[in-house]
Scaffold this motif. Sequence first.
Motif: not given
Length: 216
Positions: A170-175, A196-208, A214-216
Motif C-alpha cells: 500500500r505504501h510502496r505502490y498504492e496497492i 508469510k506468503l506461500a508459493k501458490d498463494d494468490l492476492l486479491i488487490v484493489l488498485t489503479k 509494479k506488482l512484479g
Amino acid sequence: MKNFLVIGLGEFGKSVAKTLYKNKATVLAIDSREELIKQALDEGIIDEAVILDATDELALKDVVRDDFETAFVSVGDNIQASILITMHLKELGVNKIICKAVNHTQGKVLEKIGATQVVFPEESMGEKIAHSVLYPTIIEYFNFSGDYFIYEVKIPKSYVGKSLMELNLRHRYEINILAVKHSDGKMNVTPDPNIKLAKDDLLIVLTKANAIGKLG
C-alpha cells in the motif's frame, strides 16, 4: 426468483443464458433461428425457449407481458434489430435492459433509447487478452469504480516467504490487499499482516490500472 429474458442465442447470448440457468434462474430464450433454439435445448443450457422475431412488437408483447424485470439483447451484430428490440422492451416496461453492442456509436444510440447497460464483448475480450500478455501474473480482474480495478494475481517469486507487512504494498505502490487466496481454495479476507506468503498463494488487490504492473 427473478425471471430473465435472453434475446439472441449467438455466442454471447448463449453464454449469458447458460450462466443464468446454471445459477438456478428462470430463463426464457428467444431467437428467430430454429436451429439455435434446438441446439440450446438439446445441450440443456435452458429449458424454455421460443422461436420468435423479437423485432415484431406484437409477437414480443405476447411473450413478455409483465413477467420479466431484466432482458439481455444479444443481437448486437444486427444494429437495426438491436435498436428496435430495445425500444420495444422499454415500451413494454422491462426495467433493466442490457444490450450487446459492436461499437460505441451503437452503444450511445442504445443508451439514448432505453438501454440501462451496454456491453462490448469483443472489446472486453481484446482487453483481457492484452492484459494477460502484458501481465502474465493476472488471473482475473474487473473494473471496481472509475480508475480502480480489483485484480486476482499470482504472487511473484520474490514475495514467497515474505509477509504483507514486509512487502508494504500500500505504501510502496498504492496497492491495497483485500484478501489472500491459498492453494487449498480457502480465502482469507482478513489476512494477518505478519503471515508469510506461500508459493501458490494468490492476492486479491484493489488498485489503479497503472499500478498493477509494479506488482512484479
